[in-house]
Design an enzyme around this catalytic site. Sequence first.
Site, PDB file in Angstrom:
ATOM      1  CG  LEU A 102      -5.060  24.013  18.918  1.00  0.00           C
ATOM      2  CD1 LEU A 102      -5.684  25.211  19.638  1.00  0.00           C
ATOM      3  CD2 LEU A 102      -5.857  23.671  17.675  1.00  0.00           C
ATOM      4  CG  ASP A 103      -0.597  25.398  13.580  1.00  0.00           C
ATOM      5  OD1 ASP A 103      -0.536  26.607  13.831  1.00  0.00           O
ATOM      6  OD2 ASP A 103      -1.366  24.926  12.718  1.00  0.00           O
ATOM      7  CE  LYS A 104       5.945  29.509  15.668  1.00  0.00           C
ATOM      8  NZ  LYS A 104       5.716  30.931  15.243  1.00  0.00           N
ATOM      9  CG  ASP A 105       1.828  30.512  13.084  1.00  0.00           C
ATOM     10  OD1 ASP A 105       2.355  31.278  13.907  1.00  0.00           O
ATOM     11  OD2 ASP A 105       2.463  29.963  12.164  1.00  0.00           O
ATOM     12  NE  ARG A 190      -2.100  26.808  10.574  1.00  0.00           N
ATOM     13  CZ  ARG A 190      -2.311  28.123  10.560  1.00  0.00           C
ATOM     14  NH1 ARG A 190      -2.280  28.765   9.400  1.00  0.00           N
ATOM     15  NH2 ARG A 190      -2.505  28.799  11.674  1.00  0.00           N
TER      16      ARG A 190
END
Length: 235
Positions: A102-105, A190
């Site tokens: 999962l990306d940072k955000d 995204r």
Amino acid sequence: MRLQKYIAHSGVTSRRKAEEMILQSRVKVNGFIVKKLGTKVDPEKDLIEVDNKRIELASKKLYIMLNKPEGYVTTLKDEHNKKVVLDLIDNIKERIFPIGRLDKDTTGLLIMTNDGDLTYKLTHPSHEVWKKYLALVDGIPNHKEIQKLKKGVKIDGRLTSKAKVKMIKIYNDSSVLEISIHEGRNRQVRKMCKCIGHPIRKLKRISIGELKLNDLEIGEWRHLTEKEIKYLKTL
């Protein structure tokens, strides 16, 4: 046992990442760098090192569900001193790693384990494991735009596979979409939403197959149940 399988079973990383490590000359067997995939090793006799650190087979398999907060990266360690998800797991001696990323955000469901075989199976492109997200997006996508997401949009030069999409909530200048995909391309959800002109403000993964976050609080983690582990192994 094949070298990449040994590395995965030691809890260092997944088998696919282990293959990359071997090709990058980061693995030694009995003091010598080995770059050939499929090299056989004897777990009882051979000394295996990754990045000059000895590794051994994990004695106990662990399966953990984490509700990842914003601001944490899913790499095992970060060269830029960013917060990593392992910082959230306490009282665990075994080395574990995330299945997928999962990306940072992005927040939400992340499975962590030291079972390299399971990780390899679940992240292989041939396994269509559905992952469900809640996306707070700018604006309110119309029917045509939602249909585009369902059928597939072009990101990074190629079409995404069909997705499941439905509107959950509508606000004045934003809305919440429930989006399910079975691919694992980089920042895929995204990029999909940006492609139809509705960039994501917040993104949360709420399920992987039949595994659901339910009431697990942000930043909290728990061991998977026997039933959940058995389900994962049937995927």
